[in-house]
Design an enzyme around this catalytic site. Structure first.
Site, PDB file in Angstrom:
ATOM      1  N   ARG A  65       0.830  -1.213   0.000  1.00 23.15           N
ATOM      2  CA  ARG A  65       0.000   0.000   0.000  1.00 23.15           C
ATOM      3  C   ARG A  65       0.866   1.266   0.000  1.00 23.15           C
ATOM      4  O   ARG A  65       0.558   2.246  -0.684  1.00 23.15           O
ATOM      5  CB  ARG A  65      -0.920  -0.007   1.223  1.00 23.15           C
ATOM      6  CG  ARG A  65      -1.864   1.195   1.294  1.00 23.15           C
ATOM      7  CD  ARG A  65      -2.894   0.983   2.397  1.00 23.15           C
ATOM      8  NE  ARG A  65      -3.865   2.066   2.434  1.00 23.15           N
ATOM      9  CZ  ARG A  65      -3.839   3.070   3.313  1.00 23.15           C
ATOM     10  NH1 ARG A  65      -2.870   3.127   4.225  1.00 23.15           N
ATOM     11  NH2 ARG A  65      -4.758   4.017   3.292  1.00 23.15           N
ATOM     12  N   HIS A  69       0.697   4.356  -2.624  1.00 21.55           N
ATOM     13  CA  HIS A  69       0.477   5.745  -2.222  1.00 21.55           C
ATOM     14  C   HIS A  69       1.635   6.638  -2.652  1.00 21.55           C
ATOM     15  O   HIS A  69       1.451   7.845  -2.846  1.00 21.55           O
ATOM     16  CB  HIS A  69       0.260   5.826  -0.711  1.00 21.55           C
ATOM     17  CG  HIS A  69      -1.143   5.500  -0.313  1.00 21.55           C
ATOM     18  ND1 HIS A  69      -1.895   6.288   0.526  1.00 21.55           N
ATOM     19  CD2 HIS A  69      -1.951   4.463  -0.655  1.00 21.55           C
ATOM     20  CE1 HIS A  69      -3.102   5.767   0.688  1.00 21.55           C
ATOM     21  NE2 HIS A  69      -3.151   4.643  -0.017  1.00 21.55           N
ATOM     22  N   ASN A  97      -3.411   9.436   4.055  1.00 20.11           N
ATOM     23  CA  ASN A  97      -2.190   8.881   4.635  1.00 20.11           C
ATOM     24  C   ASN A  97      -2.122   8.991   6.154  1.00 20.11           C
ATOM     25  O   ASN A  97      -1.513   8.145   6.817  1.00 20.11           O
ATOM     26  CB  ASN A  97      -0.961   9.600   4.061  1.00 20.11           C
ATOM     27  CG  ASN A  97      -0.724   9.283   2.601  1.00 20.11           C
ATOM     28  OD1 ASN A  97      -1.112   8.227   2.113  1.00 20.11           O
ATOM     29  ND2 ASN A  97      -0.087  10.201   1.887  1.00 20.11           N
ATOM     30  N   HIS A 196      -6.200  -5.656  -2.184  1.00 18.90           N
ATOM     31  CA  HIS A 196      -6.843  -5.686  -0.869  1.00 18.90           C
ATOM     32  C   HIS A 196      -7.280  -7.098  -0.464  1.00 18.90           C
ATOM     33  O   HIS A 196      -8.014  -7.249   0.521  1.00 18.90           O
ATOM     34  CB  HIS A 196      -8.048  -4.744  -0.851  1.00 18.90           C
ATOM     35  CG  HIS A 196      -7.668  -3.295  -0.930  1.00 18.90           C
ATOM     36  ND1 HIS A 196      -7.857  -2.540  -2.052  1.00 18.90           N
ATOM     37  CD2 HIS A 196      -7.087  -2.481  -0.020  1.00 18.90           C
ATOM     38  CE1 HIS A 196      -7.426  -1.309  -1.836  1.00 18.90           C
ATOM     39  NE2 HIS A 196      -6.943  -1.239  -0.606  1.00 18.90           N
TER      40      HIS A 196
END
Length: 247
Positions: A65, A69, A97, A196
């Site tokens: 992840r 990001h 975040n 996910h």
């Protein structure tokens, strides 16, 4: 279920490789970038990543992840790793975040380990890209070739992180629009979302769905409510994103 999960992981692996390249086109990247300058780089990084996941299985999802990001804001340049200072505001306190992204200390540890064997050679952006691949590999997900040679960013953008990163509360049209801004269509968005299948979510990110939405399996909603109260208590309580393959 196992077969479907395997194919989903393969699709994600292929897409992460392409996604990373799509947002690093300014540089000439090659898998062999460190072969002469730092031949121990990849094995050194892999050891740190594997040790971290062995201590905490959830870290695999967190590092994947973190890579996403990073790439979604300014490209795969390590900008997400830059911490706030009195004269600089980075991306870590942006809404998607803040108190959410994890694993920066693992990238720092990998950087220290690499610096010990070849100082000033390997970028943090490359370490983060390798960490995502090594994380997937360690938890029996797919592997892929990581092309290397990224340069570390000296800038970051909290505003871009706020505007561009997907947020759990957004509806489908908004999410499709955010991915479209990066040149990614709805199918590619779904493929990336398949990452996910591992990881956990905080109660605050899904409370509204399990209490207020009707388009959800009732049994699943009831099960999730046990660890996620309807009031603001337990905001940080964790639940697996996929109860079948949380790790």
């Amino acid at each position: 279920m196992a077969s479907s999960s395997k194919f989903a992981w393969i699709a994600i692996a292929m897409f992460f490789a392409l996604f990373s390249l799509k947002h690093c086109q300014a540089y000439y990247l090659t898998p062999n970038y460190y072969d002469y300058a730092c031949p121990q780089a990849l094995s050194t990084i892999r050891t740190v990543i594997r040790d971290a996941i062995a201590k905490e299985r959830r870290m695999a999802a967190s590092l994947i992840r973190l890579h996403f990001h990073d790439c979604f804001v300014q490209g795969c340049d390590g900008s997400v790793l830059l911490k706030d200072t009195p004269w600089f505001t980075g991306e870590q306190t942006a809404l998607p975040n803040n108190n959410s992204i994890r694993g920066m200390e693992i990238i720092d540890a990998a950087k220290r380990a690499v610096e010990a064997v070849c100082p000033g050679v390997v970028s943090c952006a490359d370490i983060l890209s390798l960490a995502a691949r090594d994380s997937s590999e360690y938890v029996d997900g797919p592997t892929w070739t990581v092309k290397l040679g990224r340069r570390d960013s000296t800038t970051a953008s909290r505003d871009l992180a706020e505007a561009d990163l997907p947020i759990a509360f957004e509806n489908l049209d908004v999410l499709i629009g955010k991915f479209a801004k990066k040149g990614l269509d709805a199918k590619e968005m779904v493929v990336l979302s398949g990452a996910h299948t591992i990881g956990q979510a905080q109660c605050v990110t899904f409370r509204n769905r399990i209490y207020n939405e009707t388009n959800i399996d009732p049994g699943f909603a009831i099960h999730r409510r046990r660890g996620c109260p309807s009031d603001n208590a337990g905001n940080g309580n964790l639940a697996p994103l996929d109860p079948v393959t949380p790790n």
